[in-house]
Design a protein around this motif. Structure first.
Motif, PDB file in Angstrom:
ATOM      1  N   MET A   1       0.817  -1.181   0.000  1.00  8.76           N
ATOM      2  CA  MET A   1       0.000   0.000   0.000  1.00  8.76           C
ATOM      3  C   MET A   1       0.868   1.256   0.000  1.00  8.76           C
ATOM      4  SD  MET A   1      -2.839   1.052   2.746  1.00  8.76           S
ATOM      5  CE  MET A   1      -2.637   2.674   3.404  1.00  8.76           C
ATOM      6  N   TRP A   2       1.920   1.269   0.824  1.00  8.19           N
ATOM      7  CA  TRP A   2       2.748   2.485   0.900  1.00  8.19           C
ATOM      8  C   TRP A   2       3.480   2.755  -0.389  1.00  8.19           C
ATOM      9  CZ3 TRP A   2       8.011   2.422   0.377  1.00  8.19           C
ATOM     10  CH2 TRP A   2       8.629   1.189   0.507  1.00  8.19           C
ATOM     11  N   THR A   3       3.706   1.708  -1.194  1.00 11.66           N
ATOM     12  CA  THR A   3       4.376   1.928  -2.482  1.00 11.66           C
ATOM     13  C   THR A   3       3.481   2.718  -3.424  1.00 11.66           C
ATOM     14  OG1 THR A   3       3.917  -0.430  -2.662  1.00 11.66           O
ATOM     15  CG2 THR A   3       6.147   0.235  -2.980  1.00 11.66           C
ATOM     16  N   THR A   4       2.182   2.528  -3.337  1.00  8.34           N
ATOM     17  CA  THR A   4       1.264   3.301  -4.157  1.00  8.34           C
ATOM     18  C   THR A   4       1.362   4.783  -3.814  1.00  8.34           C
ATOM     19  OG1 THR A   4      -0.223   1.408  -4.110  1.00  8.34           O
ATOM     20  CG2 THR A   4      -1.143   3.480  -4.869  1.00  8.34           C
ATOM     21  N   LEU A   5       1.512   5.075  -2.540  1.00  3.22           N
ATOM     22  CA  LEU A   5       1.642   6.463  -2.105  1.00  3.22           C
ATOM     23  C   LEU A   5       3.031   7.005  -2.381  1.00  3.22           C
ATOM     24  CD1 LEU A   5      -0.157   6.126   1.342  1.00  3.22           C
ATOM     25  CD2 LEU A   5      -1.105   7.019  -0.784  1.00  3.22           C
ATOM     26  N   LEU A   6       4.013   6.140  -2.333  1.00  5.07           N
ATOM     27  CA  LEU A   6       5.404   6.571  -2.497  1.00  5.07           C
ATOM     28  C   LEU A   6       5.754   6.866  -3.945  1.00  5.07           C
ATOM     29  CD1 LEU A   6       7.890   7.022  -0.747  1.00  5.07           C
ATOM     30  CD2 LEU A   6       8.535   4.665  -1.146  1.00  5.07           C
ATOM     31  N   GLY A   7       5.094   6.229  -4.900  1.00  3.86           N
ATOM     32  CA  GLY A   7       5.392   6.420  -6.317  1.00  3.86           C
ATOM     33  C   GLY A   7       5.373   7.873  -6.763  1.00  3.86           C
ATOM     34  N   PRO A   8       4.281   8.610  -6.493  1.00  2.32           N
ATOM     35  CA  PRO A   8       4.256  10.022  -6.892  1.00  2.32           C
ATOM     36  C   PRO A   8       5.329  10.863  -6.199  1.00  2.32           C
ATOM     37  CG  PRO A   8       2.038   9.247  -6.425  1.00  2.32           C
ATOM     38  CD  PRO A   8       2.984   8.155  -6.010  1.00  2.32           C
ATOM     39  N   VAL A   9       5.645  10.522  -4.955  1.00  3.05           N
ATOM     40  CA  VAL A   9       6.688  11.257  -4.229  1.00  3.05           C
ATOM     41  C   VAL A   9       8.038  11.042  -4.908  1.00  3.05           C
ATOM     42  CG1 VAL A   9       7.925  11.458  -2.033  1.00  3.05           C
ATOM     43  CG2 VAL A   9       5.437  11.174  -2.046  1.00  3.05           C
ATOM     44  N   ILE A  10       8.337   9.804  -5.257  1.00  5.78           N
ATOM     45  CA  ILE A  10       9.607   9.489  -5.925  1.00  5.78           C
ATOM     46  C   ILE A  10       9.678  10.198  -7.276  1.00  5.78           C
ATOM     47  CG2 ILE A  10      10.978   7.628  -6.955  1.00  5.78           C
ATOM     48  CD1 ILE A  10      11.036   7.647  -3.915  1.00  5.78           C
ATOM     49  N   ASN A  11       8.583  10.156  -8.032  1.00  8.93           N
ATOM     50  CA  ASN A  11       8.571  10.851  -9.325  1.00  8.93           C
ATOM     51  C   ASN A  11       8.790  12.344  -9.152  1.00  8.93           C
ATOM     52  OD1 ASN A  11       8.171   8.494 -10.773  1.00  8.93           O
ATOM     53  ND2 ASN A  11       5.942   8.690 -10.755  1.00  8.93           N
ATOM     54  N   GLY A  12       8.198  12.922  -8.109  1.00  8.89           N
ATOM     55  CA  GLY A  12       8.410  14.340  -7.819  1.00  8.89           C
ATOM     56  C   GLY A  12       9.858  14.628  -7.474  1.00  8.89           C
ATOM     57  N   LEU A  13      10.454  13.721  -6.681  1.00  8.72           N
ATOM     58  CA  LEU A  13      11.872  13.885  -6.333  1.00  8.72           C
ATOM     59  C   LEU A  13      12.757  13.794  -7.572  1.00  8.72           C
ATOM     60  CD1 LEU A  13      12.255  11.859  -3.019  1.00  8.72           C
ATOM     61  CD2 LEU A  13      12.587  14.305  -3.323  1.00  8.72           C
ATOM     62  N   PHE A  14      12.419  12.885  -8.474  1.00 13.91           N
ATOM     63  CA  PHE A  14      13.192  12.767  -9.716  1.00 13.91           C
ATOM     64  C   PHE A  14      13.137  14.076 -10.504  1.00 13.91           C
ATOM     65  CE2 PHE A  14      13.127   7.860 -10.369  1.00 13.91           C
ATOM     66  CZ  PHE A  14      13.903   7.719  -9.239  1.00 13.91           C
ATOM     67  N   GLY A  15      11.956  14.694 -10.537  1.00 16.76           N
ATOM     68  CA  GLY A  15      11.821  15.972 -11.229  1.00 16.76           C
ATOM     69  C   GLY A  15      12.669  17.057 -10.589  1.00 16.76           C
ATOM     70  N   VAL A  16      12.686  17.080  -9.254  1.00 18.79           N
ATOM     71  CA  VAL A  16      13.502  18.067  -8.531  1.00 18.79           C
ATOM     72  C   VAL A  16      14.982  17.818  -8.798  1.00 18.79           C
ATOM     73  CG1 VAL A  16      14.198  18.839  -6.228  1.00 18.79           C
ATOM     74  CG2 VAL A  16      11.774  18.491  -6.743  1.00 18.79           C
ATOM     75  N   ILE A  17      15.376  16.559  -8.790  1.00 14.39           N
ATOM     76  CA  ILE A  17      16.783  16.214  -9.055  1.00 14.39           C
ATOM     77  C   ILE A  17      17.175  16.678 -10.462  1.00 14.39           C
ATOM     78  CG2 ILE A  17      18.378  14.287  -9.430  1.00 14.39           C
ATOM     79  CD1 ILE A  17      16.837  12.830  -7.137  1.00 14.39           C
ATOM     80  N   ASP A  18      16.308  16.422 -11.435  1.00 13.96           N
ATOM     81  CA  ASP A  18      16.596  16.840 -12.815  1.00 13.96           C
ATOM     82  C   ASP A  18      16.783  18.348 -12.919  1.00 13.96           C
ATOM     83  OD1 ASP A  18      16.626  14.295 -13.906  1.00 13.96           O
ATOM     84  OD2 ASP A  18      14.472  14.320 -14.373  1.00 13.96           O
ATOM     85  N   LYS A  19      15.992  19.107 -12.161  1.00 18.60           N
ATOM     86  CA  LYS A  19      16.087  20.567 -12.212  1.00 18.60           C
ATOM     87  C   LYS A  19      17.268  21.102 -11.404  1.00 18.60           C
ATOM     88  CE  LYS A  19      11.156  21.238 -12.964  1.00 18.60           C
ATOM     89  NZ  LYS A  19       9.891  21.671 -12.378  1.00 18.60           N
ATOM     90  N   ALA A  20      17.574  20.446 -10.276  1.00 17.33           N
ATOM     91  CA  ALA A  20      18.582  20.983  -9.363  1.00 17.33           C
ATOM     92  C   ALA A  20      20.003  20.558  -9.707  1.00 17.33           C
ATOM     93  CB  ALA A  20      18.257  20.563  -7.926  1.00 17.33           C
ATOM     94  N   VAL A  21      20.163  19.371 -10.289  1.00 16.45           N
ATOM     95  CA  VAL A  21      21.500  18.855 -10.581  1.00 16.45           C
ATOM     96  C   VAL A  21      21.761  19.020 -12.077  1.00 16.45           C
ATOM     97  CG1 VAL A  21      23.004  16.838 -10.464  1.00 16.45           C
ATOM     98  CG2 VAL A  21      21.300  17.206  -8.681  1.00 16.45           C
ATOM     99  N   GLU A  22      22.726  19.869 -12.391  1.00 15.39           N
ATOM    100  CA  GLU A  22      23.011  20.156 -13.799  1.00 15.39           C
ATOM    101  C   GLU A  22      23.744  19.009 -14.500  1.00 15.39           C
ATOM    102  OE1 GLU A  22      24.931  23.947 -14.164  1.00 15.39           O
ATOM    103  OE2 GLU A  22      23.349  24.965 -13.059  1.00 15.39           O
ATOM    104  N   ASP A  23      24.626  18.321 -13.774  1.00 17.62           N
ATOM    105  CA  ASP A  23      25.371  17.198 -14.340  1.00 17.62           C
ATOM    106  C   ASP A  23      24.419  16.000 -14.482  1.00 17.62           C
ATOM    107  OD1 ASP A  23      27.105  15.189 -15.054  1.00 17.62           O
ATOM    108  OD2 ASP A  23      28.384  15.346 -13.276  1.00 17.62           O
ATOM    109  N   LYS A  24      24.104  15.629 -15.710  1.00 16.96           N
ATOM    110  CA  LYS A  24      23.124  14.565 -15.966  1.00 16.96           C
ATOM    111  C   LYS A  24      23.590  13.211 -15.441  1.00 16.96           C
ATOM    112  CE  LYS A  24      20.312  17.391 -17.763  1.00 16.96           C
ATOM    113  NZ  LYS A  24      19.285  17.915 -16.889  1.00 16.96           N
ATOM    114  N   ASP A  25      24.893  12.945 -15.501  1.00 18.97           N
ATOM    115  CA  ASP A  25      25.411  11.680 -14.963  1.00 18.97           C
ATOM    116  C   ASP A  25      25.216  11.627 -13.451  1.00 18.97           C
ATOM    117  OD1 ASP A  25      26.179  10.726 -17.446  1.00 18.97           O
ATOM    118  OD2 ASP A  25      28.218  11.541 -17.292  1.00 18.97           O
ATOM    119  N   MET A  26      25.511  12.743 -12.786  1.00 19.05           N
ATOM    120  CA  MET A  26      25.333  12.802 -11.334  1.00 19.05           C
ATOM    121  C   MET A  26      23.853  12.658 -10.980  1.00 19.05           C
ATOM    122  SD  MET A  26      26.539  12.922  -8.337  1.00 19.05           S
ATOM    123  CE  MET A  26      28.237  13.392  -8.520  1.00 19.05           C
ATOM    124  N   ALA A  27      22.966  13.296 -11.746  1.00 19.97           N
ATOM    125  CA  ALA A  27      21.528  13.178 -11.507  1.00 19.97           C
ATOM    126  C   ALA A  27      21.082  11.724 -11.659  1.00 19.97           C
ATOM    127  CB  ALA A  27      20.753  14.084 -12.466  1.00 19.97           C
TER     128      ALA A  27
END
Length: 128
Positions: A1-27
């Motif tokens: 059940m918690w994975t269903t709730l965690l999925g959108p959070v992880i996707n949101g974090l991925f979006g933040v990482i993409d915006k905040a980390v300029e080095d694509k390999d590091m991201a």
């Protein structure tokens, strides 16, 4: 059940990482590590559930070993009544609340997981 709730959070974090980390390999490395952490948490949850089911299966009393399969049989009877007997004979059906469907899915998942772990342990010990 918690994975269903965690999925959108992880996707949101991925979006933040993409915006905040300029080095694509590091991201990509940060996102991979985050996924590893999530999967490790899921494995711990699965292992805990499996150990409970295995302990129940090895219980002292017949009821302790059999309550989960008996509950699944009861659910099967209710579902068979509602979707086979009621349409054929016009008898009154039992209302199936959404929580019962959730419990049924959880129970079947736990039973399947427990049986898989039980068989895996036998194979690992060289019994099959």
């Amino acid at each position: 059940m918690w994975t269903t709730l965690l999925g959108p959070v992880i996707n949101g974090l991925f979006g933040v990482i993409d915006k905040a980390v300029e080095d694509k390999d590091m991201a990509a490395k940060i996102k991979a590590r985050l996924q590893e952490m999530v999967l490790a948490g899921q494995m711990k949850e699965i292992e805990a559930a499996a150990s409970i089911i295995v302990a129940e299966a090895k219980g002292d009393s017949w009821l302790q070993r059999s309550w989960r399969p008996l509950l699944m049989v009861l659910f099967g009877v209710i579902i068979a009544n509602n979707y086979l007997v009621v349409p054929l004979f016009g008898t009154p059906g039992a209302e199936i609340p959404p929580d019962m469907w959730a419990l049924l899915k959880l129970g079947i998942g736990g039973y399947v997981l427990g049986r898989s772990v039980e068989k895996g342990v036998r194979v690992w010990k060289g019994g099959e």
